[in-house]
Design an enzyme around this catalytic site. Structure first.
Site, PDB file in Angstrom:
ATOM      1  N   GLY A 102       0.811  -1.211   0.000  1.00  0.00           N
ATOM      2  CA  GLY A 102       0.000   0.000   0.000  1.00  0.00           C
ATOM      3  C   GLY A 102       0.844   1.260   0.000  1.00  0.00           C
ATOM      4  N   ARG A 103       2.074   1.124   0.454  1.00  0.00           N
ATOM      5  CA  ARG A 103       2.960   2.301   0.429  1.00  0.00           C
ATOM      6  C   ARG A 103       4.411   1.880   0.213  1.00  0.00           C
ATOM      7  NH1 ARG A 103       3.591   4.258   6.548  1.00  0.00           N
ATOM      8  NH2 ARG A 103       3.254   2.281   7.571  1.00  0.00           N
ATOM      9  N   LYS A 123       9.655   2.936   0.857  1.00  0.00           N
ATOM     10  CA  LYS A 123       8.475   2.824   1.726  1.00  0.00           C
ATOM     11  C   LYS A 123       8.019   4.238   2.070  1.00  0.00           C
ATOM     12  CE  LYS A 123       6.824   0.709   6.019  1.00  0.00           C
ATOM     13  NZ  LYS A 123       7.168  -0.216   7.116  1.00  0.00           N
ATOM     14  N   ARG A 193      14.394   0.428   1.507  1.00  0.00           N
ATOM     15  CA  ARG A 193      14.853  -0.817   2.110  1.00  0.00           C
ATOM     16  C   ARG A 193      15.411  -1.760   1.047  1.00  0.00           C
ATOM     17  NH1 ARG A 193       9.201  -2.761   4.977  1.00  0.00           N
ATOM     18  NH2 ARG A 193       8.075  -2.783   3.019  1.00  0.00           N
ATOM     19  N   ASP A 271       1.261 -11.089   6.561  1.00  0.00           N
ATOM     20  CA  ASP A 271       1.782 -10.210   5.504  1.00  0.00           C
ATOM     21  C   ASP A 271       3.084  -9.545   5.948  1.00  0.00           C
ATOM     22  OD1 ASP A 271      -0.297  -9.009   7.256  1.00  0.00           O
ATOM     23  OD2 ASP A 271       0.352  -7.144   6.331  1.00  0.00           O
ATOM     24  N   ASP A 281       9.285  -5.184   7.939  1.00  0.00           N
ATOM     25  CA  ASP A 281       8.202  -4.285   8.350  1.00  0.00           C
ATOM     26  C   ASP A 281       8.311  -3.842   9.801  1.00  0.00           C
ATOM     27  OD1 ASP A 281       7.101  -3.934   5.933  1.00  0.00           O
ATOM     28  OD2 ASP A 281       5.121  -4.724   6.425  1.00  0.00           O
TER      29      ASP A 281
HETATM   30  P1  AMP Z   1       1.305  -3.029   8.195  1.00  0.00           P
HETATM   31  O1  AMP Z   1       0.454  -3.531   9.315  1.00  0.00           O
HETATM   32  O2  AMP Z   1       1.969  -1.708   8.433  1.00  0.00           O
HETATM   33  O3  AMP Z   1       2.244  -4.049   7.709  1.00  0.00           O
HETATM   34  O4  AMP Z   1       0.298  -2.718   6.991  1.00  0.00           O
HETATM   35  C1  AMP Z   1      -0.756  -3.546   6.608  1.00  0.00           C
HETATM   36  C2  AMP Z   1      -1.218  -3.149   5.242  1.00  0.00           C
HETATM   37  O5  AMP Z   1      -1.609  -1.785   5.229  1.00  0.00           O
HETATM   38  C3  AMP Z   1      -0.179  -3.317   4.139  1.00  0.00           C
HETATM   39  O6  AMP Z   1      -0.858  -3.722   2.986  1.00  0.00           O
HETATM   40  C4  AMP Z   1       0.357  -1.917   3.995  1.00  0.00           C
HETATM   41  O7  AMP Z   1       0.884  -1.688   2.717  1.00  0.00           O
HETATM   42  C5  AMP Z   1      -0.874  -1.071   4.254  1.00  0.00           C
HETATM   43  N1  AMP Z   1      -0.557   0.275   4.752  1.00  0.00           N
HETATM   44  C6  AMP Z   1      -0.064   0.603   5.976  1.00  0.00           C
HETATM   45  N2  AMP Z   1       0.101   1.929   6.067  1.00  0.00           N
HETATM   46  C7  AMP Z   1      -0.282   2.461   4.880  1.00  0.00           C
HETATM   47  C8  AMP Z   1      -0.341   3.786   4.351  1.00  0.00           C
HETATM   48  N3  AMP Z   1       0.023   4.847   5.054  1.00  0.00           N
HETATM   49  N4  AMP Z   1      -0.778   3.926   3.089  1.00  0.00           N
HETATM   50  C9  AMP Z   1      -1.154   2.878   2.352  1.00  0.00           C
HETATM   51  N5  AMP Z   1      -1.133   1.621   2.792  1.00  0.00           N
HETATM   52  C10 AMP Z   1      -0.695   1.399   4.046  1.00  0.00           C
HETATM   53 MG    MG Z   2       3.258  -4.744   6.418  1.00  0.00          MG
END
Ligand code: AMP
Ligand code: MG
Length: 525
Positions: A102-103, A123, A193, A271, A281
């Site tokens: 997502g980012r 990222k 990264r 994930d 992550d």
């Molecule tokens: P995480 O728990 O940070 O690993 O994120 C879980 C999901 O949310 C992953 O698919 C990330 O890419 C997405 N995600 C987290 N933060 C953001 C953000 N600021 N913008 C877009 N996607 C995000």
């Molecule tokens: Mg993640």
């Protein structure tokens, strides 16, 4: 810049045919092409010089405007075909469907000086088709935390993604840090990264969820041939079984390392589990200060503490079960995967026992030693005990004096958060343990020097303590990068005591106990 970008992942796996950048459910593709967003006024805050060099960037390259531009997402090097990956995942125990990068945007790959393929991934460089309701950005505090911790883990000898650069974007990002209805602008930043692969358990899970066995096989075959080359010539399905066994093995290895140093990942969703068994992550992670197996740094996880320190091995096993479930179609039966999973507890236990032996400087954990090891956790929890400092001070104990002493704890007082509040009964219990420990050590056939060497190579002195990260963030937000530079240089030799660097090894100060960012973090990053 004289580097040759490759695109092996992109060239080997199916792409989403849609090129426009809008939110969607993607099927039949492992990734979508997407351009990074523009950063308004990028500034390079830090970079890993040794990593840059191993990737083929010269010192001049790293100091050029082009370098900042590329790692802020404002410019591409020749040959880069940026993309975001499609993956799913189990979040906090529940299937969450399509997640994806997502980012995160992978720019391309470089072959490093060891001949290893390394992917470069930004990222926080803007929205992708997988951004769901979020903005694709990252704030300075979280990017700095990722940069510091992934580099620290590398120098601690723990499998991890690395961080090449930390760039402030010059743009504001709105975040509600505690999810309590107080959104505020914060400085944005991007980490680049680096890892041989960013493929997660969730990449396989999404193929299985879509019942796309052809893509599942393609992704597994690609992963095996590029990252597990010694397995690629095995017959099928033995190849996939051996691969899963290898992933189990690597994951156990990674978790044993985390437990050794007191690292708590905080969001062990599937994930966030690398297929290479490397730490990936860095979000609301934390480091144990006072030893407490129930501690989690993640406020989002406060209710059930699913991802608490002491639970990490069993969560890893549960995550491996989800991976196993998703690759069953490649094998056609579940038994070999179940067998591999069932070996997890004993394999973990075996390696953990070796680690705790090294942490304590014991040659053996036979019948004499095991009561001591079993009581260790109780002793660490009688009163607030700094985990990192406890093991370092234990190495320094004068063994003969400890055996003879009425109060050996006196020599260890600096590792306790409130030494004056230790009751007489607790003191007695700790003293008994210390004397028993010293007695065992004295009767081992090992010199003092040898014992100290093993312990100090297992127990780091400098770990990226939660409050130190906050101090570095405060300084960088004020425009002062020197504190971060100094800290990073200390973290490069985490096992070696460095003169004049005590401030980077100190116990958590009282003010940090309740400050947000020090002991409590949310997923808001
Ligand atoms: P995480 O728990 O940070 O690993 O994120 C879980 C999901 O949310 C992953 O698919 C990330 O890419 C997405 N995600 C987290 N933060 C953001 C953000 N600021 N913008 C877009 N996607 C995000
Ligand atoms: Mg993640």
């Amino acid at each position: 810049m004289n580097v040759t970008i490759e695109n092996d992942f992109v060239g080997s796996l199916p792409a989403d045919p849609i090129r426009q950048n809008y939110l969607r459910q993607v099927r039949g593709a492992c990734y979508s092409f997407v351009e990074p967003s523009r950063a308004g006024k990028p500034r390079l805050l830090a970079y890993a010089a040794d990593l840059a060099e191993s990737l083929g960037f010269s010192v001049d390259d790293c100091q050029s405007d082009k370098f900042v531009d590329v790692f802020a997402g404002n410019s591409l090097l020749e040959g880069m075909k940026p993309f975001a990956m499609c993956y799913g995942g189990h979040q906090f125990g529940n299937w969450a469907g399509q997640l994806g990068d997502g980012r995160a945007i992978t720019l391309g790959e470089l072959i490093d000086t060891h001949g290893t393929r390394q992917a470069l991934q930004l990222k926080g460089a803007g929205k992708t088709p997988y951004s769901r309701s979020a903005d694709g950005l990252a704030v300075l505090r979280s990017s700095l935390r990722e940069y510091v911790c992934s580099e620290a883990m590398h120098y601690l000898g723990i499998p991890t993604t690395r961080a090449l650069s930390l760039v402030a974007t010059g743009d504001a990002v709105i975040r509600d840090m505690l999810y309590d209805g107080h959104p505020a602008p914060e400085p944005g930043a991007i980490v680049c990264r680096v890892a041989p692969s960013f493929v997660r358990f969730g990449n396989f899970e999404i193929c299985a969820a879509q019942r796309d066995v052809e893509m599942l096989k393609q992704l597994a075959d690609y992963t095996i041939s590029s990252e597990f080359p010694n397995l690629k010539r095995l017959e099928e399905p033995e190849k996939y079984i051996a691969w899963f066994e290898d992933v189990v093995d690597r994951t156990i290895d990674m978790i044993v390392h985390w437990m050794r140093v007191g690292f708590v990942h905080g969001v062990m969703n599937t994930d966030n589990m690398s297929i290479l068994g490397i730490t990936i992550d860095y979000g609301p992670y934390g480091w144990l200060e006072n030893y407490d197996p129930d501690w989690t740094p993640n406020t989002t996880d406060a209710a059930t503490r699913r991802y608490r320190y002491g639970q990490q091995p069993w969560v890893a096993q549960w995550n491996l079960l989800q991976l196993a479930n998703s690759i069953v179609p490649l094998i056609g039966e579940t038994t070999p995967l179940e067998n591999a999973l069932n070996r997890f507890p004993s394999l973990y236990q075996e390696r953990w026992e070796q680690t705790i032996r090294n942490k304590l400087g014991l040659l053996d954990v036979g019948s004499k030693e095991s009561p001591l090891v079993n009581e260790l956790e109780t002793v660490l929890m009688l009163t607030e005990t700094d985990m990192t400092l406890f093991f370092r001070e234990l190495a320094n104990l004068d063994i003969t004096a400890t055996i003879a002493s009425e109060d050996p704890l006196y020599a260890m007082e600096s590792v306790y958060y409130a030494p004056s509040s230790i009751s007489a009964k607790q003191r007695e219990q700790i003293n008994l343990w210390l004397r028993n420990y010293a007695t065992l050590v004295k009767h081992q056939n090992q010199s003092q020097e040898e014992r100290i060497a093993v312990m100090n190579a297992t127990n780091p002195l400098y770990v990226p303590r939660n409050y130190l990260a906050q101090l570095a963030i405060d300084e960088v937000e004020k425009g002062n990068d020197e504190y971060l530079d100094e800290w990073m240089s200390v973290l490069k030799k985490p096992y070696t005591e460095q003169l004049g660097k005590d401030e980077f090894a100190g116990k958590r100060p009282e003010w940090a106990r309740t400050r947000v960012g020090c002991s409590m973090l949310s997923c808001s990053s």
